[in-house]
Scaffold this motif. Structure first.
Motif, mmCIF file in Angstrom:
data_model
loop_
_atom_site.group_PDB
_atom_site.id
_atom_site.type_symbol
_atom_site.label_atom_id
_atom_site.label_comp_id
_atom_site.label_asym_id
_atom_site.label_seq_id
_atom_site.Cartn_x
_atom_site.Cartn_y
_atom_site.Cartn_z
ATOM 1 N N CYS A 13 0.834 -1.207 0.000
ATOM 2 C CA CYS A 13 0.000 0.000 0.000
ATOM 3 C C CYS A 13 0.866 1.254 0.000
ATOM 4 O O CYS A 13 0.516 2.264 -0.626
ATOM 5 N N ILE A 14 1.992 1.178 0.672
ATOM 6 C CA ILE A 14 2.915 2.316 0.738
ATOM 7 C C ILE A 14 3.945 2.249 -0.381
ATOM 8 O O ILE A 14 4.186 3.236 -1.081
ATOM 9 N N ASN A 15 4.531 1.073 -0.594
ATOM 10 C CA ASN A 15 5.598 0.935 -1.590
ATOM 11 C C ASN A 15 5.143 1.362 -2.982
ATOM 12 O O ASN A 15 5.880 2.056 -3.703
ATOM 13 N N SER A 16 3.937 0.989 -3.359
ATOM 14 C CA SER A 16 3.448 1.336 -4.702
ATOM 15 C C SER A 16 3.253 2.834 -4.858
ATOM 16 O O SER A 16 3.510 3.398 -5.927
ATOM 17 N N ARG A 17 2.824 3.491 -3.780
ATOM 18 C CA ARG A 17 2.598 4.942 -3.857
ATOM 19 C C ARG A 17 3.925 5.711 -3.885
ATOM 20 O O ARG A 17 4.023 6.749 -4.528
ATOM 21 N N VAL A 18 4.913 5.196 -3.182
ATOM 22 C CA VAL A 18 6.242 5.809 -3.247
ATOM 23 C C VAL A 18 6.788 5.719 -4.662
ATOM 24 O O VAL A 18 7.295 6.703 -5.219
ATOM 25 N N ASP A 19 6.679 4.537 -5.268
ATOM 26 C CA ASP A 19 7.137 4.367 -6.645
ATOM 27 C C ASP A 19 6.420 5.313 -7.597
ATOM 28 O O ASP A 19 7.040 6.003 -8.415
ATOM 29 N N THR A 20 5.099 5.346 -7.498
ATOM 30 C CA THR A 20 4.305 6.172 -8.409
ATOM 31 C C THR A 20 4.671 7.643 -8.279
ATOM 32 O O THR A 20 4.826 8.359 -9.287
ATOM 33 N N TYR A 21 4.819 8.098 -7.061
ATOM 34 C CA TYR A 21 5.153 9.510 -6.847
ATOM 35 C C TYR A 21 6.526 9.853 -7.416
ATOM 36 O O TYR A 21 6.690 10.841 -8.141
ATOM 37 N N LEU A 22 7.518 9.036 -7.105
ATOM 38 C CA LEU A 22 8.869 9.344 -7.573
ATOM 39 C C LEU A 22 8.997 9.200 -9.082
ATOM 40 O O LEU A 22 9.741 9.942 -9.721
ATOM 41 N N LEU A 23 8.260 8.273 -9.664
ATOM 42 C CA LEU A 23 8.389 8.029 -11.099
ATOM 43 C C LEU A 23 7.514 8.947 -11.944
ATOM 44 O O LEU A 23 7.869 9.281 -13.072
ATOM 45 N N THR A 24 6.366 9.372 -11.393
ATOM 46 C CA THR A 24 5.429 10.166 -12.208
ATOM 47 C C THR A 24 5.053 11.506 -11.581
ATOM 48 O O THR A 24 4.516 12.375 -12.261
ATOM 49 N N GLY A 25 5.297 11.651 -10.275
ATOM 50 C CA GLY A 25 4.865 12.864 -9.591
ATOM 51 C C GLY A 25 3.426 12.820 -9.130
ATOM 52 O O GLY A 25 2.962 13.736 -8.458
ATOM 53 N N ARG A 26 2.710 11.742 -9.484
ATOM 54 C CA ARG A 26 1.294 11.658 -9.135
ATOM 55 C C ARG A 26 1.104 11.142 -7.719
ATOM 56 O O ARG A 26 1.866 10.302 -7.232
ATOM 57 N N THR A 27 0.068 11.631 -7.058
ATOM 58 C CA THR A 27 -0.342 11.154 -5.735
ATOM 59 C C THR A 27 -1.839 10.906 -5.761
ATOM 60 O O THR A 27 -2.537 11.286 -6.709
ATOM 61 N N ASP A 28 -2.363 10.280 -4.726
ATOM 62 C CA ASP A 28 -3.809 10.138 -4.590
ATOM 63 C C ASP A 28 -4.433 11.518 -4.435
ATOM 64 O O ASP A 28 -3.786 12.478 -3.996
ATOM 65 N N SER A 29 -5.690 11.614 -4.737
ATOM 66 C CA SER A 29 -6.392 12.900 -4.651
ATOM 67 C C SER A 29 -6.663 13.306 -3.210
ATOM 68 O O SER A 29 -7.013 14.454 -2.934
ATOM 69 N N ALA A 30 -6.498 12.358 -2.290
ATOM 70 C CA ALA A 30 -6.696 12.638 -0.867
ATOM 71 C C ALA A 30 -5.692 11.807 -0.072
ATOM 72 O O ALA A 30 -5.006 10.940 -0.623
ATOM 73 N N ASP A 31 -5.616 12.084 1.220
ATOM 74 C CA ASP A 31 -4.732 11.306 2.076
ATOM 75 C C ASP A 31 -5.176 9.846 2.099
ATOM 76 O O ASP A 31 -6.353 9.532 1.875
ATOM 77 N N VAL A 32 -4.245 8.950 2.407
ATOM 78 C CA VAL A 32 -4.505 7.515 2.351
ATOM 79 C C VAL A 32 -4.115 6.878 3.680
ATOM 80 O O VAL A 32 -3.076 7.208 4.256
ATOM 81 N N THR A 33 -4.949 5.977 4.176
ATOM 82 C CA THR A 33 -4.624 5.187 5.360
ATOM 83 C C THR A 33 -4.419 3.741 4.942
ATOM 84 O O THR A 33 -5.303 3.130 4.329
ATOM 85 N N CYS A 34 -3.251 3.191 5.251
ATOM 86 C CA CYS A 34 -2.903 1.817 4.901
ATOM 87 C C CYS A 34 -2.954 0.932 6.139
ATOM 88 O O CYS A 34 -2.707 1.387 7.257
ATOM 89 N N THR A 35 -3.257 -0.329 5.940
ATOM 90 C CA THR A 35 -3.157 -1.290 7.033
ATOM 91 C C THR A 35 -1.677 -1.513 7.346
ATOM 92 O O THR A 35 -0.810 -1.258 6.499
ATOM 93 N N PRO A 36 -1.335 -1.966 8.544
ATOM 94 C CA PRO A 36 0.076 -2.095 8.909
ATOM 95 C C PRO A 36 0.785 -3.216 8.155
ATOM 96 O O PRO A 36 0.145 -4.144 7.647
ATOM 97 N N HIS A 37 2.111 -3.112 8.087
ATOM 98 C CA HIS A 37 2.915 -4.192 7.526
ATOM 99 C C HIS A 37 2.830 -5.394 8.465
ATOM 100 O O HIS A 37 2.324 -5.300 9.577
ATOM 101 N N ALA A 38 3.336 -6.518 8.015
ATOM 102 C CA ALA A 38 3.204 -7.756 8.774
ATOM 103 C C ALA A 38 3.890 -7.649 10.137
ATOM 104 O O ALA A 38 4.978 -7.099 10.259
ATOM 105 N N THR A 39 3.216 -8.180 11.156
ATOM 106 C CA THR A 39 3.790 -8.218 12.497
ATOM 107 C C THR A 39 4.959 -9.202 12.521
ATOM 108 O O THR A 39 4.897 -10.262 11.894
ATOM 109 N N PRO A 40 6.038 -8.863 13.207
ATOM 110 C CA PRO A 40 7.184 -9.782 13.261
ATOM 111 C C PRO A 40 6.785 -11.139 13.832
ATOM 112 O O PRO A 40 5.875 -11.252 14.651
ATOM 113 N N THR A 41 7.501 -12.164 13.386
ATOM 114 C CA THR A 41 7.297 -13.505 13.930
ATOM 115 C C THR A 41 8.527 -13.888 14.746
ATOM 116 O O THR A 41 9.636 -13.471 14.443
ATOM 117 N N PRO A 42 8.356 -14.670 15.804
ATOM 118 C CA PRO A 42 9.495 -15.062 16.636
ATOM 119 C C PRO A 42 10.548 -15.824 15.819
ATOM 120 O O PRO A 42 10.218 -16.523 14.879
#
Length: 533
Positions: free
Chosen positions: A504-533
């Motif tokens: 959810c975050i990685n794709s938006r970072v790529d899009t912004y740096l490569l094209t300058g485009r962002t979502d039309s509004a702020d975005v809330t992403c679910t968290p990355h995977a919780t660590p495993t022991p």
């Protein structure tokens, strides 16, 4: 922005650069447009000086060569130097050289979009490892590296860039240090004495001239000179932690020079927050994230055997601290060393399992595992120099950037109050910053971060439970940089979000740096995977 840091003399300043041509000077002087505020603060001279230095750097460029062998950077990474004035009010005065490195874009000539410059935070962190994200084939940066040269640098005073020092490196890392949590007024007085001596050491070992110029504003000016030396008309920038504040100040001083900017894990840039209040806010946030880790450890009691509830894990932590205070473990790991080691857990999710594993081994009777993890390596000369230098730069920048309270009663009152409910980091953080109360050079007024003419859309990335840079900082910068976009990782708390796997975050970072485009509004992403022991 860092919390407690784990545990050379200043290089000779270069001679003043040769005078540039009249054309370059005329172009440089015409470039800045000092506002009434900057004129009032006496910053118009620095603005003109920065423009002169940038014009000079654009003319000189960077003589890229293979990196020195002892820097540890493999080919095809190249290294070079950019010359900047110590004091931008005197651009033809004393100069220092800043170390920079780069790796070219991996795509075609047509795909190239310029240089992406990185700062990892601190203050006091080196960005020179950034190009290794390409040589080590980091999957997160594959797309962006096709379009951009990856450029890192050592900020002024750091590493290879005219490093400063406040204390002998071996003295800085030696252990055990005194317990940060005071039992008596005598304990507090002893820490006050150490803080005052450290501040005096910064002046003695680094010099008044250099120490006075160790500010975020000057580092932002240095960043613009690097941009010019790279041959870039506008800056593409990625800043993490303190690097977000550097980016915010750069965007304020040079709004028309920004092309793309991502700030990740954001320092609250409000002038009233820099830096005393910022560190008090850290104490609260670290306690919350420490409890998150304890909950995770309790959930995985089948692996770690440290207790099935947060309270049980906390009890073992307090028992460990008490044991180390009574008699340092292995003779070198006392409460201060424990905090330096264990704070990595609330800092980074990637440290959750390793920290819990060391703790678990200790409780099971393996004290050597804890000594190996938490004790400083006194034989590691290079590492100790780096650690001392990083702490010196942290102190110099934060203490010089802003006016700190000089009243001990205020420090004592605020930290005594906080420690009652947020004991994990409060006193350790207080002692680390206390040199600012007796700082030997003039303290500045922080830059008033705001939107200026020409500032493009800035991408702000932040987790909601970040300990080192609490979430409110991202909200504040979002308000100040009009038109910015906020990407929220909800429920997560690892410091430095763009380096983690979260599509959810990685794709938006790529899009912004490569094209300058962002979502039309702020975005809330679910968290990355919780660590495993």
């Amino acid at each position: 922005m860092r919390g407690i840091r784990p545990t050379r003399r200043l290089t000779a300043l270069g001679s003043a650069g040769a005078l540039v041509t009249a054309t370059l000077i005329a172009g440089a002087v015409a470039a800045p447009s000092a506002t009434a505020e900057t004129r009032h603060n006496g910053q118009d001279r620095e603005a003109i000086g920065a423009a002169i230095a940038a014009a000079r750097a654009a003319h000189a460029g960077i003589d890229w060569q293979d990196c020195p062998a002892d820097w540890g950077f493999e080919k095809p990474i190249q290294c070079g130097w950019v010359t900047v004035p110590v004091d931008y009010a005197h651009p033809f005065g004393k100069q220092i050289k800043l170390a920079v490195d780069r790796i070219g874009n991996t795509g075609t000539k047509e795909e190239r979009q310029g240089a992406l410059v990185y700062n990892p935070g601190g203050p006091g962190g080196s960005g020179l490892r950034f190009p290794r994200r390409v040589t080590t084939k980091s999957a997160l940066w594959t797309n962006v590296s096709k379009a951009y040269d990856f450029v890192g640098f050592d900020p002024r005073g750091v590493g290879h860039s005219a490093p400063i020092s406040c204390e002998d490196p071996q003295e800085f890392v030696k252990a055990p240090k005194a317990d940060p949590v005071p039992d008596t007024n005598a304990d507090k007085q002893a820490q006050r004495k150490l803080a005052r001596q450290y501040a005096e050491g910064c002046l003695e070992r680094s010099g008044r001239t250099v120490l006075q110029q160790m500010t975020t504003a000057n580092t932002a000016r240095d960043l613009d000179v690097i941009r010019a030396a790279l041959g870039e008309k506008k800056l593409n920038y990625l800043g993490v932690s303190y690097g977000t504040y550097l980016g915010a100040v750069y965007g304020t001083l040079f709004p028309g020079h920004v092309r793309r900017m991502i700030v990740d894990s954001v320092v609250n840039p409000a002038q009233s927050n820099i830096w005393y209040e910022a560190n008090l806010g850290q104490d609260v946030a670290f306690e919350g994230r420490w409890k998150d880790w304890e909950d995770w450890v309790a959930k995985n009691d089948a692996t770690y055997h440290l207790g099935t509830t947060r309270d049980a894990v906390q009890a073992k932590w307090l028992q460990l601290r008490a044991t180390a205070k009574k008699s340092p473990i292995g003779g070198v790991v006392g409460p201060a060393e424990l905090i330096s080691f264990f704070q990595s857990a609330p800092y980074y999710d990637s440290s959750w399992a390793p920290t819990a594993s060391v703790f678990s081994k200790y409780v099971a009777g393996d004290t050597q595992a804890l000594v190996d993890a938490a004790a400083p390596d006194m034989s590691n000369t290079a590492g100790n120099i780096t650690a001392e230098n990083g702490n010196a730069v942290y102190t110099a920048v934060e203490c010089t950037d802003a006016k700190w309270p000089t009243s001990w009663s205020k420090w004592n009152r605020d930290n005594t109050r906080l420690n009652k409910d947020y004991p994990f980091m409060t006193w350790a953080n207080a002692w680390m910053n206390l040199p600012c109360a007796t700082w030997p050079v003039q303290q500045q007024t922080p830059v008033n971060v705001k939107t200026g003419k020409g500032l493009p859309t800035v991408m702000i990335v932040q987790s909601t439970r970040d300990a080192a840079t609490p979430f409110e900082g991202a909200v504040e910068l979002h308000k100040r940089f009009k038109g910015s976009r906020l990407i929220i990782e909800n429920g997560a708390g690892s410091h430095g979000v763009t380096g983690l796997v979260n599509p959810c975050i990685n794709s938006r970072v790529d899009t912004y740096l490569l094209t300058g485009r962002t979502d039309s509004a702020d975005v809330t992403c679910t968290p990355h995977a919780t660590p495993t022991p």
